[in-house]
Write an enzyme that holds these catalytic residues in place. Structure first.
Site, PDB file in Angstrom:
ATOM      1  CB  CYS A   4      -0.948   0.002   1.190  1.00 44.57           C
ATOM      2  SG  CYS A   4      -0.146  -0.261   2.780  1.00 44.57           S
TER       3      CYS A   4
ATOM      4  CG  ASN B 231      -8.090   3.334   0.262  1.00 48.34           C
ATOM      5  OD1 ASN B 231      -7.243   2.471   0.088  1.00 48.34           O
ATOM      6  ND2 ASN B 231      -8.736   3.478   1.415  1.00 48.34           N
TER       7      ASN B 231
ATOM      8  CG  HIS C  47      -4.389   0.801   4.118  1.00 44.15           C
ATOM      9  ND1 HIS C  47      -4.015   0.130   2.976  1.00 44.15           N
ATOM     10  CD2 HIS C  47      -5.366   1.674   3.740  1.00 44.15           C
ATOM     11  CE1 HIS C  47      -4.726   0.552   1.962  1.00 44.15           C
ATOM     12  NE2 HIS C  47      -5.555   1.496   2.397  1.00 44.15           N
TER      13      HIS C  47
END
EC number: 3.4.19.12
Length: 363
Positions: free
Chosen positions: A14, A134, A119
């Site tokens: 991520c 995202n 994250h």
């Protein structure tokens, strides 16, 4: 929306997706970020060695894993910050006292980096509109100006750390295009997990029993049914199906019986003369069973035979030719066919009906 660069989640990379979505291109790879992490580890080791390589603190540091990366693909905020320094960009904590004293409206910023439990994801302004980039989403999510401050406040309430990206971001095609036009988004993009689960559910056919279970216990997100409960619901659904089948068979049998009764009644009514009034369905002829009708018919024939025999005895007394009771023509029940016997019984019934009607009229 197609011009916006958006990397979707792969493994635990991520941090890489966050940086590339921020810069709108494939600027960083796991190898490059790992190199930055190793450089940070070496710098920390050198600082710890200044206190002596034989010290307990130094030996403990060497035994500990790296805090800048791990085997899953996670990278720390230090790695992200050092990667952005290459492009002259700086990260400032959004809720820090220093930044809050500036009193800057979030709409006037260019981008944010958000982190929660390892994250990372980017919220960036492209053209004149804000987008949530995202990597867990199937695509970019449009955020209105009025919703941006509320969105960031909600992230903070959920425990996210938010960093403001300061500096000039590299030029990109999406930013140039959205400076001229504004986009509209009719439906929010789904999470990657939601898309996969929905496609799997559409491929799997559901039986009537499964649908009955779902009606009795809809899934509300609190947990799946345990095995015993699910088996009970399946048995309940199957028993309901059997009861429905039994009810249908019982209804069919009742319909057949009614139709047979109706056909017998119509046959009897067809034998009646048209000028004789028909009694209601509760009349004597309808209520007689076949066995009782046979007995009455037999009694009628015996009575007729007795009368004939009495007549024969009377004739013999007056010296007139006798009529043998055994003569075929005089025996009403000897050689008569079943149809003749039935007709005789019907005549008796009709006579009874006429007598009943005459009695009613006299009254």
């Amino acid at each position: 929306m197609e011009s916006i660069f958006h990397e979707r989640q792969e493994g635990s990379l991520c941090a890489q997706h966050c940086l590339n979505n921020l810069l709108q291109g494939e600027y960083f790879s796991p190898v490059e970020l790992s190199s930055i992490a190793q450089q940070l580890d070496e710098e920390e080791r050198m600082r710890m060695a200044e206190g002596g390589v034989s010290s307990e603190e130094y030996r403990t540091f060497l035994q500990q894993p790296s805090v800048n990366m791990d085997d899953s693909g996670f990278f720390s905020i230090q790695v992200i910050s050092n990667a952005l320094k290459v492009w002259g960009l700086e990260l400032i904590l959004f809720n820090s006292p220093e930044y809050q004293r500036l009193g800057i409206d979030p709409i006037n910023e260019k981008s944010f980096i958000c982190n929660y439990k390892e994250h990372w994801f980017t919220v960036r302004k492209l053209g004149k509109q804000w987008f949530n980039l995202n990597s867990l989403l199937m695509g970019p999510e449009l955020i209105s100006d009025t919703y941006l401050a509320l969105f960031l406040a909600q992230l903070q309430q959920e425990g996210y750390s938010i960093f403001v990206v300061k500096g000039d971001l590299p030029d990109c095609e999406a930013d140039q295009l959205l400076q001229m036009i504004r986009v509209q988004q009719m439906q929010r993009p789904k999470l990657i997990g939601e898309e996969t689960a929905q496609s799997r559910d559409q491929r799997l056919p559901r039986s009537d029993v499964d649908q009955a279970i779902e009606v009795n216990h809809p899934f509300d997100g609190t947990g799946m049914l345990d095995e015993d409960e699910e088996n009970f619901q399946r048995a309940l659904a199957l028993s309901r199906q059997e009861i429905d089948m039994e009810d249908e068979e019982a209804d069919l049998r009742r319909a057949i019986q009614l139709s047979m009764q109706g056909s017998r009644r119509s046959e009897l009514l067809d034998l009646l003369p048209q000028n004789v009034p028909q009694l209601p369905h509760t009349s004597q002829t309808d209520s007689l069973s076949s066995e009782e009708l046979r007995r009455r018919r037999q009694a009628y024939f015996e009575k007729q035979q007795q009368q004939l025999q009495q007549q024969d005895r009377t004739l013999n007394l007056h010296d007139k030719p006798t009529l043998s009771s055994s003569t075929p023509e005089a025996d009403p029940g000897g050689d008569m066919s079943e149809e003749d016997m039935l007709q005789a019984a019907m005549n008796m019934s009709l006579e009874s009906v006429r007598n009943h009607l005459n009695t009613e009229e006299e009254k």
